[in-house]
Design a protein around this motif. Structure first.
Motif, mmCIF file in Angstrom:
data_model
loop_
_atom_site.group_PDB
_atom_site.id
_atom_site.type_symbol
_atom_site.label_atom_id
_atom_site.label_comp_id
_atom_site.label_asym_id
_atom_site.label_seq_id
_atom_site.Cartn_x
_atom_site.Cartn_y
_atom_site.Cartn_z
ATOM 1 N N ASP A 77 31.508 35.600 49.179
ATOM 2 C CA ASP A 77 30.256 36.342 49.312
ATOM 3 C C ASP A 77 30.497 37.846 49.387
ATOM 4 N N LYS A 78 31.680 38.260 49.839
ATOM 5 C CA LYS A 78 31.961 39.696 50.044
ATOM 6 C C LYS A 78 32.555 40.364 48.800
ATOM 7 N N TYR A 79 33.362 39.625 48.032
ATOM 8 C CA TYR A 79 34.091 40.240 46.923
ATOM 9 C C TYR A 79 33.659 39.642 45.574
ATOM 10 N N ASP A 80 33.995 40.350 44.518
ATOM 11 C CA ASP A 80 33.728 39.892 43.149
ATOM 12 C C ASP A 80 34.454 38.560 42.917
ATOM 13 N N LYS A 81 33.698 37.535 42.559
ATOM 14 C CA LYS A 81 34.277 36.186 42.434
ATOM 15 C C LYS A 81 35.269 36.100 41.280
ATOM 16 N N SER A 82 35.083 36.891 40.239
ATOM 17 C CA SER A 82 36.035 36.846 39.123
ATOM 18 C C SER A 82 37.398 37.381 39.563
ATOM 19 N N ARG A 83 37.390 38.429 40.394
ATOM 20 C CA ARG A 83 38.661 38.962 40.902
ATOM 21 C C ARG A 83 39.314 37.973 41.862
ATOM 22 N N LEU A 84 38.504 37.301 42.667
ATOM 23 C CA LEU A 84 39.045 36.282 43.570
ATOM 24 C C LEU A 84 39.692 35.147 42.784
ATOM 25 N N ALA A 85 39.043 34.746 41.680
ATOM 26 C CA ALA A 85 39.597 33.677 40.848
ATOM 27 C C ALA A 85 40.975 34.067 40.324
ATOM 28 N N GLN A 86 41.116 35.324 39.905
ATOM 29 C CA GLN A 86 42.420 35.787 39.408
ATOM 30 C C GLN A 86 43.469 35.755 40.513
ATOM 31 N N PHE A 87 43.068 36.183 41.720
ATOM 32 C CA PHE A 87 44.000 36.154 42.846
ATOM 33 C C PHE A 87 44.454 34.728 43.153
ATOM 34 N N VAL A 88 43.501 33.796 43.146
ATOM 35 C CA VAL A 88 43.826 32.402 43.450
ATOM 36 C C VAL A 88 44.781 31.835 42.401
ATOM 37 N N LYS A 89 44.584 32.203 41.150
ATOM 38 C CA LYS A 89 45.470 31.693 40.094
ATOM 39 C C LYS A 89 46.874 32.295 40.207
ATOM 40 N N LEU A 90 46.985 33.560 40.628
ATOM 41 C CA LEU A 90 48.314 34.130 40.889
ATOM 42 C C LEU A 90 48.994 33.401 42.046
ATOM 43 N N LEU A 91 48.183 33.078 43.064
ATOM 44 C CA LEU A 91 48.700 32.313 44.196
ATOM 45 C C LEU A 91 49.224 30.960 43.721
ATOM 46 N N GLU A 92 48.530 30.353 42.789
ATOM 47 C CA GLU A 92 48.944 29.043 42.276
ATOM 48 C C GLU A 92 50.315 29.118 41.613
ATOM 49 N N ARG A 193 41.259 35.602 33.764
ATOM 50 C CA ARG A 193 41.073 37.027 33.463
ATOM 51 C C ARG A 193 39.874 37.282 32.560
ATOM 52 N N SER A 194 39.353 36.234 31.926
ATOM 53 C CA SER A 194 38.181 36.381 31.055
ATOM 54 C C SER A 194 36.873 36.020 31.750
ATOM 55 N N ILE A 195 36.929 35.600 33.028
ATOM 56 C CA ILE A 195 35.695 35.297 33.764
ATOM 57 C C ILE A 195 34.935 36.599 33.992
ATOM 58 N N PRO A 196 33.661 36.691 33.593
ATOM 59 C CA PRO A 196 32.902 37.943 33.777
ATOM 60 C C PRO A 196 32.750 38.287 35.254
ATOM 61 N N SER A 197 32.586 39.555 35.506
ATOM 62 C CA SER A 197 32.394 40.033 36.874
ATOM 63 C C SER A 197 31.136 39.422 37.475
ATOM 64 N N ALA A 198 31.187 39.108 38.775
ATOM 65 C CA ALA A 198 30.045 38.558 39.505
ATOM 66 C C ALA A 198 29.815 39.428 40.734
ATOM 67 N N VAL A 199 28.710 40.149 40.740
ATOM 68 C CA VAL A 199 28.420 41.091 41.822
ATOM 69 C C VAL A 199 28.342 40.345 43.154
ATOM 70 N N PRO A 200 29.103 40.769 44.156
ATOM 71 C CA PRO A 200 29.066 40.074 45.452
ATOM 72 C C PRO A 200 27.711 40.259 46.136
ATOM 73 N N PRO A 201 27.135 39.187 46.693
ATOM 74 C CA PRO A 201 25.813 39.302 47.336
ATOM 75 C C PRO A 201 25.851 39.954 48.710
ATOM 76 N N ALA A 202 27.026 39.982 49.357
ATOM 77 C CA ALA A 202 27.108 40.542 50.712
ATOM 78 C C ALA A 202 28.353 41.411 50.835
ATOM 79 N N PRO A 203 28.397 42.561 50.123
ATOM 80 C CA PRO A 203 29.625 43.382 50.114
ATOM 81 C C PRO A 203 29.958 44.005 51.465
ATOM 82 N N THR A 204 28.987 44.103 52.350
ATOM 83 C CA THR A 204 29.248 44.722 53.660
ATOM 84 C C THR A 204 29.616 43.694 54.726
ATOM 85 N N LEU A 205 29.758 42.445 54.328
ATOM 86 C CA LEU A 205 30.057 41.376 55.281
ATOM 87 C C LEU A 205 31.378 41.645 55.998
ATOM 88 N N SER A 206 31.376 41.448 57.314
ATOM 89 C CA SER A 206 32.598 41.584 58.106
ATOM 90 C C SER A 206 33.268 40.220 58.219
#
Length: 625
Positions: A77-92, A193-206
């Motif tokens: 909810d806080k970060y761009d989901k496409s960037r998170l997907a890339q991070f998760v795949k690097l983790l894999e 890396r080809s997943i389009p950007s997805a604007v986070p709905p709650a960027p200020t979430l702590s």
């Protein structure tokens, strides 16, 4: 263009689908390869029994869902989901390297650490893949997108399980397992890396790292909407139900059917293929909408075919272990496979609309965290289901008896959910009407207001006009209808559940009439759609009766847009009054007779006089009464 085939070629969906497919594939390749190795080579690794190792591996893989799902939901909810997907795949990729080290060193500790991290990988990606769909897909594409995700997941489970077992048993060394895992993980990263950007709905979430408080908070987000929360309960029940059956396949094949390892693969393939087919059929059966009517249909099929599977199971296994082809020579095997295939198909009908409903009706600001709550509940249900199944088997139940118990419990769970949310049964009744009695064709309903109040007017041909319109419209409609029709058995349940408004004439019951107009005003104030049949009665000769002035009174209080509709083809049907009373001549038009619903241009309140609306509806209907 078919929505599903179109989505597989669209950049806003295809990279996500490929990433998800490869991630599920890799999870199952590595997990099953480890289980096979630990089962058949345990003596060279450890003194722990293979049976205990297999269950320990399953527990370690699922543990991260309890520990990190809440955090994963916050991140999505806080970060761009496409960037998170890339991070998760690097983790894999890193996880596969760790698994490779464990395999090379025959280190149980390193291997189980990699298995825990694989579970973490799935935990982090779960909220991303489901919460991103409503951001990239249109509302009419949600069912098709979820169907593809579910079908792809189960195909990946099947292929990964087979490939993992093959790699572990080919005698070529563990390097093949590591190599295959690395190749799949790298391909998944490239796709992400080809997943389009997805604007986070709650960027200020702590971000809170406390799993207990965040898990509780996520569950509370889900409980804000009862339908969403009960849909999550339904999804979790499905995973318990499916995992219970999958877990019994090896022992069921060996001890009940008398089959060998290849026969286990046959059962697994049939069940997972059925779920894939059922998932893909959902879009066609639901006309590209979130059709809740498929959920009761799915639960009915799951119950019936699970019961029949218990009844179809042979009393004694074959004297010698039979391979898949030899087992197919037994007639009883075909009944078992048919039950498993249909069980999977109806499971697809059950699960896909529920996922789409959760995405559609969740608060967008909390979408990923609600998905995280769903993942936590899924894991909890599967663990509880596994413990209950183990307890019942230890108490002396046979596997067919366990299947029968699961079928009965499935019926009880379904009745409980539908009792709390009658909307599921309402949609089921409407869906069955349109798919068993009629074939409905809809024209121009894309102009229907997506939100805000409006009044729908339509010609009145039969007793099921309101149901036909409800089946075609994406938004709920509150119909105003004659109080006598409102009280009819069966239909009364439908009308009460859809919050229809009963009305009587001023001569018959002036108090009821005034109450009805007041309720119409409140419904429009709340932003609802209100449907009326301005003729005031069902036609007795196929012609449109004069529109009564009730619409003028409604618009005087609430000057909202008016949507003219016209029904075609219902005159002469079982529910119409052609040649006498309705519902007295069954199959007068046969089954699956063609009917149409046509929408005209929206009319502003100032122009919506009864005479004009009657002319508009008559023009839409034409000569097709």
């Amino acid at each position: 263009m078919n929505t599903q085939s179109g989505l597989l070629r669209a950049r806003r969906f295809a990279p996500l689908f490929v990433t998800q497919f490869l991630g599920a594939l890799n999870d199952n390749v590595l997990k099953n390869a480890m289980v096979v190795l630990l089962t058949f080579q345990a003596a060279s690794w450890t003194t722990i029994k293979p049976e205990l190792l297999a269950n320990l591996a399953a527990g370690i893989f699922i543990l991260p869902f309890f520990l990190f799902s809440a955090t994963a939901g916050q991140l999505a909810d806080k970060y761009d989901k496409s960037r998170l997907a890339q991070f998760v795949k690097l983790l894999e990729i890193g996880i596969v390297v760790i698994a490779g080290v464990g395999l090379a060193l025959h280190s149980l500790a390193v291997l189980f650490a990699s298995l825990f991290l694989l579970g973490l990988h799935s935990t982090l990606f779960g909220p991303v893949k489901y919460a991103i769909l409503p951001q990239h897909l249109k509302s009419e594409e949600l069912v098709g997108g979820n169907a593809l995700i579910e079908a792809g997941t189960f195909i990946a489970i099947l292929v990964g399980t087979l490939l993992g077992g093959l790699l572990a048993g080919n005698g070529a060394g563990t390097a093949w397992i590591t190599g295959a895992g690395l190749a799949i993980a790298i391909a998944g990263y490239v796709a992400s890396r080809s997943i389009p950007s997805a604007v986070p709905p709650a960027p200020t979430l702590s971000i809170s790292l406390n799993p207990l408080t965040e898990t509780w908070r996520n569950i509370q987000f889900a409980r804000e909407n009862q339908t969403v929360f009960l849909s999550i309960m339904g999804i979790s029940w499905f995973w318990l139900f499916g995992a219970l059956f999958l877990a019994q396949f090896p022992a069921y094949t060996k001890n009940v059917l008398g089959g060998s390892e290849t026969a286990v693969t046959l059962l697994l393939a049939t069940f997972t293929f059925g779920i894939g087919v059922g998932s893909l059929l959902c879009e066609k059966l639901s006309a590209k909408r979130v059709e809740l009517g498929l959920v009761p249909l799915g639960s009915i099929g799951m119950t019936l075919f699970a019961l029949d599977l218990a009844l179809a199971s042979p009393a004694a296994p074959a004297p010698l272990p039979l391979g898949a082809l030899a087992l197919l020579a037994h007639g009883s095997t075909w009944r078992v496979l048919t039950d498993l295939g249909l069980l999977g198909i109806f499971g697809g009908f059950f699960i896909v609309p529920l996922y789409a409903l959760v995405q559609q009706r969740s608060n967008p600001e909390h979408g990923a965290r609600i998905i995280a709550a769903n993942n936590i509940m899924n894991a909890l249900f599967m663990v509880v289901g596994a413990l209950c199944a183990a307890g019942m088997l230890a108490a002396g139940l046979t596997i067919p008896m366990l299947f029968a118990v699961a079928a009965i419990c499935n019926a009880a769970v379904a009745l409980f959910i539908y009792g709390l949310v009658p909307e599921f049964l309402l949609r089921f009744i409407v869906w069955m009407l349109i798919h068993t009695v009629y074939r409905l064709r809809v024209e121009e309903l894309g102009q229907m207001p997506e939100e805000g109040p409006a009044v729908i007017v339509c010609n009145h041909v039969s007793f099921v006009d309101a149901l036909v319109i409800m089946a075609a419209c994406r938004r709920p409609i509150r119909f105003v209808m004659d109080h006598n029709i409102f009280r009819w058995p069966v239909l009364n349940f439908v009308f009460r559940t859809s919050k229809a408004i009963p009305i009587a004439s001023a001569k018959e019951d002036p108090a009821m009439m005034e109450k009805a107009f007041d309720e119409v005003g409140r419904a429009l104030d709340a932003g609802d759609l209100v449907g009326i049949f301005p003729e005031g009665k069902i036609t007795a000769d196929g012609n449109i009766n004069p529109f009564r002035p009730g619409i003028t009174r409604i618009l005087a209080r609430n000057p909202v847009p008016v949507v003219p509709l016209a029904l075609r083809g219902l005159w002469g049907s079982f529910f119409s009054r052609k040649d006498g009373a309705a519902m007295t001549r069954p199959f007068r038009r046969g089954m699956f007779s063609r009917i149409e619903l046509v929408m005209g241009a929206v009319v502003p309140a100032a122009e919506a006089l009864p005479e004009k609306l009657q002319m508009d509806v008559a023009a839409l209907r034409g000569d097709c009464a």
